[in-house]
Scaffold this motif. Structure first.
Motif, PDB file in Angstrom:
ATOM      1  N   SER A   1       0.830  -1.203   0.000  1.00 54.89           N
ATOM      2  CA  SER A   1       0.000   0.000   0.000  1.00 54.89           C
ATOM      3  C   SER A   1       0.867   1.257   0.000  1.00 54.89           C
ATOM      4  O   SER A   1       2.045   1.225   0.377  1.00 54.89           O
ATOM      5  CB  SER A   1      -0.917   0.005   1.223  1.00 54.89           C
ATOM      6  OG  SER A   1      -0.150  -0.020   2.417  1.00 54.89           O
ATOM      7  N   LEU A   2       0.265   2.372  -0.436  1.00 55.63           N
ATOM      8  CA  LEU A   2       0.949   3.656  -0.461  1.00 55.63           C
ATOM      9  C   LEU A   2       0.025   4.741   0.074  1.00 55.63           C
ATOM     10  O   LEU A   2      -1.043   4.983  -0.474  1.00 55.63           O
ATOM     11  CB  LEU A   2       1.400   4.001  -1.886  1.00 55.63           C
ATOM     12  CG  LEU A   2       2.218   5.289  -2.044  1.00 55.63           C
ATOM     13  CD1 LEU A   2       3.255   5.143  -3.147  1.00 55.63           C
ATOM     14  CD2 LEU A   2       1.312   6.486  -2.348  1.00 55.63           C
ATOM     15  N   GLY A   3       0.453   5.348   1.199  1.00 58.96           N
ATOM     16  CA  GLY A   3      -0.281   6.467   1.770  1.00 58.96           C
ATOM     17  C   GLY A   3       0.586   7.715   1.688  1.00 58.96           C
ATOM     18  O   GLY A   3       0.612   8.417   0.690  1.00 58.96           O
ATOM     19  N   SER A   4       1.356   7.967   2.744  1.00 59.56           N
ATOM     20  CA  SER A   4       2.331   9.060   2.697  1.00 59.56           C
ATOM     21  C   SER A   4       3.541   8.674   1.856  1.00 59.56           C
ATOM     22  O   SER A   4       4.374   9.514   1.529  1.00 59.56           O
ATOM     23  CB  SER A   4       2.792   9.413   4.108  1.00 59.56           C
ATOM     24  OG  SER A   4       3.535   8.340   4.673  1.00 59.56           O
ATOM     25  N   ALA A   5       3.657   7.395   1.522  1.00 57.33           N
ATOM     26  CA  ALA A   5       4.721   6.793   0.704  1.00 57.33           C
ATOM     27  C   ALA A   5       5.937   6.385   1.509  1.00 57.33           C
ATOM     28  O   ALA A   5       6.893   5.845   0.948  1.00 57.33           O
ATOM     29  CB  ALA A   5       5.147   7.707  -0.456  1.00 57.33           C
ATOM     30  N   GLU A   6       5.938   6.589   2.812  1.00 58.40           N
ATOM     31  CA  GLU A   6       7.077   6.174   3.631  1.00 58.40           C
ATOM     32  C   GLU A   6       7.284   4.659   3.578  1.00 58.40           C
ATOM     33  O   GLU A   6       8.413   4.185   3.443  1.00 58.40           O
ATOM     34  CB  GLU A   6       6.861   6.598   5.091  1.00 58.40           C
ATOM     35  CG  GLU A   6       6.951   8.076   5.325  1.00 58.40           C
ATOM     36  CD  GLU A   6       6.661   8.443   6.765  1.00 58.40           C
ATOM     37  OE1 GLU A   6       7.046   9.542   7.168  1.00 58.40           O
ATOM     38  OE2 GLU A   6       6.036   7.635   7.484  1.00 58.40           O
ATOM     39  N   PHE A   7       6.201   3.920   3.710  1.00 58.06           N
ATOM     40  CA  PHE A   7       6.293   2.469   3.739  1.00 58.06           C
ATOM     41  C   PHE A   7       6.756   1.923   2.392  1.00 58.06           C
ATOM     42  O   PHE A   7       7.671   1.097   2.319  1.00 58.06           O
ATOM     43  CB  PHE A   7       4.933   1.884   4.123  1.00 58.06           C
ATOM     44  CG  PHE A   7       4.916   0.389   4.299  1.00 58.06           C
ATOM     45  CD1 PHE A   7       5.845  -0.238   5.112  1.00 58.06           C
ATOM     46  CD2 PHE A   7       3.954  -0.387   3.676  1.00 58.06           C
ATOM     47  CE1 PHE A   7       5.827  -1.620   5.283  1.00 58.06           C
ATOM     48  CE2 PHE A   7       3.917  -1.760   3.849  1.00 58.06           C
ATOM     49  CZ  PHE A   7       4.861  -2.378   4.654  1.00 58.06           C
ATOM     50  N   PHE A   8       6.138   2.407   1.311  1.00 57.69           N
ATOM     51  CA  PHE A   8       6.522   1.912  -0.010  1.00 57.69           C
ATOM     52  C   PHE A   8       7.958   2.299  -0.343  1.00 57.69           C
ATOM     53  O   PHE A   8       8.678   1.523  -0.990  1.00 57.69           O
ATOM     54  CB  PHE A   8       5.570   2.462  -1.072  1.00 57.69           C
ATOM     55  CG  PHE A   8       5.799   1.852  -2.432  1.00 57.69           C
ATOM     56  CD1 PHE A   8       5.513   0.523  -2.667  1.00 57.69           C
ATOM     57  CD2 PHE A   8       6.326   2.606  -3.468  1.00 57.69           C
ATOM     58  CE1 PHE A   8       5.730  -0.059  -3.909  1.00 57.69           C
ATOM     59  CE2 PHE A   8       6.547   2.044  -4.717  1.00 57.69           C
ATOM     60  CZ  PHE A   8       6.254   0.701  -4.937  1.00 57.69           C
TER      61      PHE A   8
END
Length: 379
Positions: free
Chosen positions: A205-212
């Motif tokens: 998943s991509l939200g703020s993009a920190e995880f991705f």
């Protein structure tokens, strides 16, 4: 697969025979599950990173804008790991009716009131350092609209009575804003480092993009055999197709902003982490944004996995990746399974505002190994 790191914040990886059979073509689907961590989501890793930063700075307060999961994780990690840091959570103005709401107050071993301070955000959005300035003005009683609230006095009593310096506060909402040159804390997780070597396709998943961005960093360390990374998000994310293009094939996509069913992925504006993630995107990086209809179907599909693993928990946000493999979103060909609606950004440019968005079909080859990430989270 055995756990690679004995950590309360590490995910579990396990096979799903139900999903593998459902997708067919000899494709093996595994689930990376963060829901069984102590925080119930992947945000425990972010919380440790943020609290370590505040601790190294000698800070007393950690400030964070959150839609729920990150704030919950910061509370738990701060309490369990013994940080002498007060967490202050700022939530969307639509979450609570009162300007200030203080919940779940407790005392640590030294008798200091800590944990659970929640404040409703004012209108607008905070850029780096602005949240810190807002907090300092608030506790110095310079924000008149808050002073008349009956809970404001309670907030000041807590601040004045816990022995911490309220002016010594740091905003740890976005990792890239306070650790500009550092590596993503997610890229060093043993399970993630293992996964980029083990799997052919990884859906995250991509939200703020920190995880991705953590997945991208981990994959970029490989010299060869890099996996295909697919970032999955909601229509209300600024990197979504709906926000990047007004129309596709003559169909208008842009809609009035509203909360999506995968609301934890909704972000009101482009952030530094988004730009960095797009800049890191290469020919093996795909993006996909889903409407609520497919988000709901993904949530239902993840429910099938619970038949195999009853301890798994999920949310529409946490399970969104399965929506990409829904039968109405794929086409079965001789050369594999074609995923419709995937797109990318021209790798020739480094800025999101200059990169050309291109429609880019994804083909999942038969007998591939696919990893679906369930980030878990709070409903």
């Amino acid at each position: 697969m055995k756990r690679l790191e004995k950590s309360l914040d590490s995910p579990e990886i396990f096979p799903s025979k139900i999903l593998s059979k459902k997708i067919g073509r000899g494709i093996k689907i595994d689930i990376m599950d963060f829901s069984q961590t102590r925080t119930g989501s992947h945000k425990g890793i972010k919380a440790r990173h943020g609290l370590d930063y505040v601790n190294k700075k000698g800070g007393d307060y950690a400030l964070i804008i959150t839609s729920g999961n990150a704030g919950h994780a910061f509370d738990i990690v701060s309490r369990d790991d013994g940080y002498d840091i007060q967490v202050v959570k700022f939530v969307n103005k639509n979450v609570m009716r009162k300007p200030i709401n203080i919940t779940n107050l407790g005392q640590d071993r030294s008798g200091k009131d800590k944990y659970g301070i929640t404040i409703r955000l004012p209108k607008g959005w905070f850029t780096p350092k602005k949240l810190e300035r807002f907090w300092k003005r608030l506790i110095q009683e310079k924000k008149k609209e808050y002073r008349d609230n009956k809970e404001f006095g309670n907030l000041l009593n807590i601040i004045n009575g816990n022995g911490l310096n309220p002016l010594n506060a740091f905003d740890v909402t976005n990792i890239r804003n306070y650790d500009k040159k550092g590596k993503s804390p997610y890229s060093s997780i043993p399970e993630i480092k293992h996964a980029v070597r083990e799997y052919d396709y990884i859906f995250s998943s991509l939200g703020s993009a920190e995880f991705f961005a953590g997945w991208q960093e981990a994959a970029n360390r490989l010299w060869f055999s890099k996996p295909v990374l697919v970032a999955v998000t909601s229509y209300e994310n600024p990197v979504s197709l709906a926000q990047q293009k007004k129309s596709v094939n003559g169909v208008r996509l842009r809609k009035k902003h509203r909360k999506s069913h995968a609301d934890k992925l909704d972000t009101p504006k482009i952030g530094d982490e988004h730009r960095r993630s797009v800049a890191m995107a290469d020919e093996r990086t795909y993006f996909c944004s889903l409407p609520d209809r497919l988000i709901d179907k993904a949530y239902k599909s993840m429910g099938l996995v619970r038949r195999e693993h009853p301890d798994l928990r999920t949310t529409p946000t946490g399970s969104i990746c399965l929506g990409v493999l829904n039968k109405e979103y794929v086409e079965y060909l001789d050369r594999g399974i074609r995923v419709m609606g995937t797109y990318g950004f021209d790798v020739k440019c480094n800025e999101i505002c200059k990169k050309e968005l291109v429609m880019k079909p994804l083909i999942i080859k038969p007998r591939s190994k696919v990893l679906i990430v369930n980030t878990g989270g709070l409903n």
